[in-house]
Design an enzyme around this catalytic site. Structure first.
Site, mmCIF file in Angstrom:
data_model
loop_
_atom_site.group_PDB
_atom_site.id
_atom_site.type_symbol
_atom_site.label_atom_id
_atom_site.label_comp_id
_atom_site.label_asym_id
_atom_site.label_seq_id
_atom_site.Cartn_x
_atom_site.Cartn_y
_atom_site.Cartn_z
ATOM 1 N N GLY A 178 0.829 -1.192 0.000
ATOM 2 C CA GLY A 178 0.000 0.000 0.000
ATOM 3 C C GLY A 178 0.866 1.245 0.000
ATOM 4 C CB ALA A 179 2.496 3.132 -2.607
ATOM 5 N N GLY A 180 0.441 4.436 0.215
ATOM 6 C CA GLY A 180 -0.188 5.679 0.634
ATOM 7 C C GLY A 180 0.876 6.669 1.060
ATOM 8 C CE LYS A 227 1.593 6.687 16.345
ATOM 9 N NZ LYS A 227 1.977 6.373 14.951
ATOM 10 C CG ASN A 233 -1.953 5.144 14.565
ATOM 11 O OD1 ASN A 233 -0.771 5.320 14.836
ATOM 12 N ND2 ASN A 233 -2.629 5.972 13.798
ATOM 13 N N GLY A 239 3.498 4.835 3.546
ATOM 14 C CA GLY A 239 4.268 3.828 2.828
ATOM 15 C C GLY A 239 5.083 4.427 1.706
ATOM 16 C CD GLU A 276 -6.500 3.716 11.399
ATOM 17 O OE1 GLU A 276 -5.888 2.646 11.241
ATOM 18 O OE2 GLU A 276 -5.929 4.781 11.711
#
Length: 304
Positions: A7-9, A186, A103, A12, A269
């Protein structure tokens, strides 16, 4: 080192390009629509830390065409995780390890159960980046931090290889021998920050202007500390104080990715983050009233 970016968001694409800039062999495993965009436009990084362009990125849509992968960098949204599992299994069987930087915390056990504990490395990132209309990465923050470390002794070699590569890349790399603790640190922060900004539909500045509203975020931090400690993860009062300080130090208009998604009318999310915390709390018999309240307030917007 051969890295597969699943996934090249924005996230990424950013780290994948930075590793290419440092000399790594990078393959982007994407869907057809994103593949067409990358073939047409290439992949550009417009960054506060220096620009970089990949004019002809190696892009594939069929996982079976990938040969000799060493590491899979997984940066999808939590609600897309189950859709990656079959592809990840193929890559694991070809010798790869998996580095997820989602996350939350539940995804670690999901991946370990499906792929095996030896295959899943711990990781997280701190970066503010989005894709522009041409599919290029707009990195607007001064920070671009990647934190990772082994969750199993058999991962020491691959972690050392990634450590050496990342030390040459234009990113801030932190190797941690206590990565599970870092993941939880986190997690407690992101649940407070994303929860309060999304629930109020406000950036952090106006939240800080009202001490009663900011108090809700601080109480979520306290609940998340109790939750982590119930799972034998030592989150100290100093860790919580540091998270509260971070809430104070963000720019006035800074906000969370979940709030940005709410503004855009996109899927949230929520279940992966706050829903996951509530499930973990229920398993331990803990009450998290402020997390539960924020979860309920955001819920109508979850599938927007």
């Amino acid at each position: 080192m051969h890295i597969v970016v699943l996934g090249a968001g924005a996230l990424g694409g950013y780290f994948g390009a930075r590793w290419e800039e440092a000399g790594a062999d990078v393959t982007y495993l994407v869907r057809e629509k994103r593949a067409k965009q990358l073939h047409k436009q290439g992949l550009n990084i417009n960054s506060t830390q220096g620009n970089y362009s990949v004019s002809d990125p190696r892009v594939v849509t069929d996982v079976h065409t990938i040969e000799s992968p060493d590491l899979v960098f997984v940066s999808v949204k939590g609600y897309h995780l189950t859709g990656t599992l079959e592809d990840l299994k193929v890559l694991i069987n070809k010798g790869a390890f998996v580095l997820p930087v989602l996350n939350g915390i539940e995804h670690i056990s999901v991946l370990q159960d499906y792929l095996g504990e030896e295959s899943v490395i711990g990781g997280l990132s701190f970066i503010v980046a989005t894709l522009n209309d041409d599919g290029h990465v707009e990195h607007s923050s001064e920070f671009h931090k990647l934190v990772f470390g082994p969750l199993n002794p058999k991962q020491s070699d691959i972690c050392q290889q990634l450590r050496e590569l990342s030390s040459k890349a234009k990113i801030e790399m932190i190797y941690s021998d206590s990565i599970l603790q870092e993941l939880w640190k986190k997690y407690l922060f992101i649940n407070a920050f994303s929860g309060i900004t999304t629930a109020t539909d406000l950036p952090i500045g106006p939240v800080r202007d009202n001490k009663d509203t900011l108090k809700v975020a601080e109480l979520i931090l306290n609940e998340m500390q109790q939750l982590a400690n119930s799972y034998n993860i030592e989150i100290t009062d100093e860790d919580v104080a540091g998270a509260k300080s971070n809430l104070q130090n963000f720019g006035y208009d800074a906000t969370s990715s979940m709030h940005q998604d709410r503004r855009k009318g996109q899927t949230l999310e929520l279940d992966h983050l706050h829903g996951g915390a509530l499930r973990l709390a229920e398993a331990k018999g803990l009450q998290m009233p402020f997390t539960e309240a924020v979860h309920g307030i955001i819920k109508p917007f979850e599938g927007a």
